[in-house]
Design a protein around this motif. Structure first.
Motif, PDB file in Angstrom:
ATOM      1  N   UNK A 138       0.847  -1.193   0.000  1.00 42.73           N
ATOM      2  CA  UNK A 138       0.000   0.000   0.000  1.00 42.73           C
ATOM      3  C   UNK A 138       0.880   1.240   0.000  1.00 42.73           C
ATOM      4  N   UNK A 139       0.326   2.410  -0.305  1.00 43.47           N
ATOM      5  CA  UNK A 139       1.130   3.638  -0.292  1.00 43.47           C
ATOM      6  C   UNK A 139       1.612   3.973   1.118  1.00 43.47           C
ATOM      7  N   UNK A 140       2.761   4.620   1.186  1.00 43.30           N
ATOM      8  CA  UNK A 140       3.241   5.121   2.471  1.00 43.30           C
ATOM      9  C   UNK A 140       2.262   6.164   2.997  1.00 43.30           C
ATOM     10  N   UNK A 141       2.085   6.175   4.288  1.00 41.80           N
ATOM     11  CA  UNK A 141       1.155   7.136   4.876  1.00 41.80           C
ATOM     12  C   UNK A 141      -0.287   6.784   4.675  1.00 41.80           C
ATOM     13  N   UNK A 142      -0.579   5.539   4.255  1.00 46.62           N
ATOM     14  CA  UNK A 142      -1.967   5.126   4.050  1.00 46.62           C
ATOM     15  C   UNK A 142      -2.739   5.258   5.361  1.00 46.62           C
ATOM     16  N   UNK A 143      -3.852   5.987   5.362  1.00 43.63           N
ATOM     17  CA  UNK A 143      -4.614   6.142   6.600  1.00 43.63           C
ATOM     18  C   UNK A 143      -5.196   4.807   7.073  1.00 43.63           C
ATOM     19  N   UNK A 144      -5.269   4.645   8.376  1.00 45.68           N
ATOM     20  CA  UNK A 144      -5.851   3.441   8.991  1.00 45.68           C
ATOM     21  C   UNK A 144      -5.051   2.178   8.685  1.00 45.68           C
ATOM     22  N   UNK A 145      -3.758   2.338   8.390  1.00 41.17           N
ATOM     23  CA  UNK A 145      -2.887   1.186   8.161  1.00 41.17           C
ATOM     24  C   UNK A 145      -1.562   1.416   8.877  1.00 41.17           C
ATOM     25  N   UNK A 146      -1.167   0.479   9.714  1.00 40.58           N
ATOM     26  CA  UNK A 146       0.175   0.503  10.312  1.00 40.58           C
ATOM     27  C   UNK A 146       1.119  -0.118   9.289  1.00 40.58           C
ATOM     28  N   UNK A 147       1.756   0.715   8.505  1.00 35.42           N
ATOM     29  CA  UNK A 147       2.461   0.286   7.294  1.00 35.42           C
ATOM     30  C   UNK A 147       3.541  -0.750   7.583  1.00 35.42           C
ATOM     31  N   UNK A 148       4.227  -0.620   8.706  1.00 36.45           N
ATOM     32  CA  UNK A 148       5.348  -1.506   9.025  1.00 36.45           C
ATOM     33  C   UNK A 148       4.956  -2.713   9.866  1.00 36.45           C
ATOM     34  N   UNK A 149       3.716  -2.780  10.334  1.00 38.71           N
ATOM     35  CA  UNK A 149       3.307  -3.866  11.230  1.00 38.71           C
ATOM     36  C   UNK A 149       3.495  -5.226  10.559  1.00 38.71           C
ATOM     37  N   UNK A 150       4.194  -6.140  11.211  1.00 39.80           N
ATOM     38  CA  UNK A 150       4.402  -7.487  10.699  1.00 39.80           C
ATOM     39  C   UNK A 150       5.448  -7.601   9.620  1.00 39.80           C
ATOM     40  N   UNK A 151       6.162  -6.511   9.314  1.00 47.30           N
ATOM     41  CA  UNK A 151       7.140  -6.498   8.222  1.00 47.30           C
ATOM     42  C   UNK A 151       8.518  -6.927   8.716  1.00 47.30           C
ATOM     43  N   UNK A 152       9.236  -7.665   7.880  1.00 49.32           N
ATOM     44  CA  UNK A 152      10.573  -8.135   8.219  1.00 49.32           C
ATOM     45  C   UNK A 152      11.518  -6.967   8.485  1.00 49.32           C
ATOM     46  N   UNK A 153      12.496  -7.202   9.358  1.00 45.80           N
ATOM     47  CA  UNK A 153      13.419  -6.155   9.784  1.00 45.80           C
ATOM     48  C   UNK A 153      14.138  -5.498   8.609  1.00 45.80           C
ATOM     49  N   UNK A 154      14.525  -6.288   7.611  1.00 45.59           N
ATOM     50  CA  UNK A 154      15.243  -5.737   6.461  1.00 45.59           C
ATOM     51  C   UNK A 154      14.411  -4.690   5.741  1.00 45.59           C
TER      52      UNK A 154
END
Length: 310
Positions: A138-154
């Motif tokens: 999804x786009x960065x800054x997408x409202x109502x979305x934790x963009x980094x949640x569950x994403x790998x450290x890299x």
């Protein structure tokens, strides 16, 4: 098929050519499958290249699909387009389609190619028949979305540096690209500790591993510029309205994806009027390689449905 680009070169079961864009850049293009079949553009991941994992040419031919792949600017043999936005992919795809004499086509983007496929659907509404996104973002800054949640450290580190420390991002990707040029297996080994079991099963397949390493080698052999520009483009404004997409869109995601978490597809579906989401249990990020043949069949069906009946 027109031949306004540079001369074509046949390699194995695919045809290579170079297309010149209206602004004078060169794009490396590869076509395979059925030349007279419905055209589908496959937009590779990040990092990636036109040689990325896909069915063999004979398989694509049997599917009846004319598959078109190209190196995004800065990857492989495509000239860099510094400062490019995700939206700019639409003009490049249109230039390639014009050169090949293709009026209408479907698009599919895998991982980092997903936003670029959506750009084509939004900005080329009279030409794109259907669109698919496999493990997209999804786009960065997408409202109502934790963009980094569950994403790998890299990925958290790379995308975070795109926002906060461009010099550090450039240095890190230069080092990784240089290691991958010497031995493309190093990139898979770098990722392996972050892979869920579902992805390890896929990348441990010898044939798929060879396709991935060939892709990385081709993508980065001239440097990391395409990789850097992809990360920046994904984290900056995409330059188009998701709500403008009118073509049917299929969003596929592996439930255990740690590189582009499944919540990104759910968020996209809530903003794209014609989107459907398919979430597959027992699959993760690299499951997109296995689902591609089925996706190509779905994409080509739209073109067949609109063809004249004899």
């Amino acid at each position: 098929m027109t031949t306004r680009g540079r001369p074509t070169v046949t390699r194995q079961d695919a045809t290579q050519r170079t297309v010149t864009t209206p602004d004078g850049r060169h794009l490396a293009v590869e076509t395979s499958g059925a030349p007279d079949g419905p055209a589908v553009f496959l937009l590779h991941g990040t990092p990636g290249s036109r040689s990325g994992p896909r069915p063999r040419g004979i398989v694509v031919y049997r599917l009846g699909v004319h598959l078109v792949c190209y190196d995004r600017p800065g990857y492989g043999d495509s000239d860099r387009h510094e400062g490019r936005r995700v939206a700019d992919a639409a003009a490049d795809v249109a230039a390639i389609a014009d050169d090949l004499g293709i009026e209408r086509f479907a698009v599919v983007g895998r991982s980092g190619g997903g936003p670029h496929a959506l750009a084509c659907a939004a900005l080329l509404p009279d030409r794109v028949t259907r669109a698919a996104v496999l493990v997209g973002l999804a786009p960065a800054g997408a409202p109502d979305l934790d963009w980094y949640a569950g994403m790998a450290e890299t990925n958290v580190e790379d995308f975070g540096q795109a926002d906060d420390d461009l010099a550090e991002l450039t240095l890190n990707l230069k080092v990784r690209a240089e290691e991958a040029r010497r031995d493309p297996m190093t990139l898979l080994e770098f990722l392996r500790p972050q892979l869920p079991d579902e992805d390890i099963r896929v990348v441990d397949d010898i044939a798929i591993r060879r396709l991935l390493t060939d892709m990385y080698s081709e993508a980065l052999r001239h440097g990391p510029e395409g990789w850097i520009d992809d990360v920046l483009a994904i984290r900056r404004g995409w330059g188009f309205d998701l709500g403008a997409i009118r073509a049917e869109v299929r969003l596929w995601h592996g439930e255990q994806d740690r590189f582009s978490p499944v919540e990104h597809s759910h968020w996209l579906a809530s903003r794209i009027p014609s989107a459907e989401v398919q979430v597959q249990a027992g699959a993760a990020h690299f499951g997109a390689v296995e689902i591609l043949p089925q996706t190509l069949t779905w994409l080509a069906t739209a073109d067949l449905a609109t063809s004249p009946q004899l």
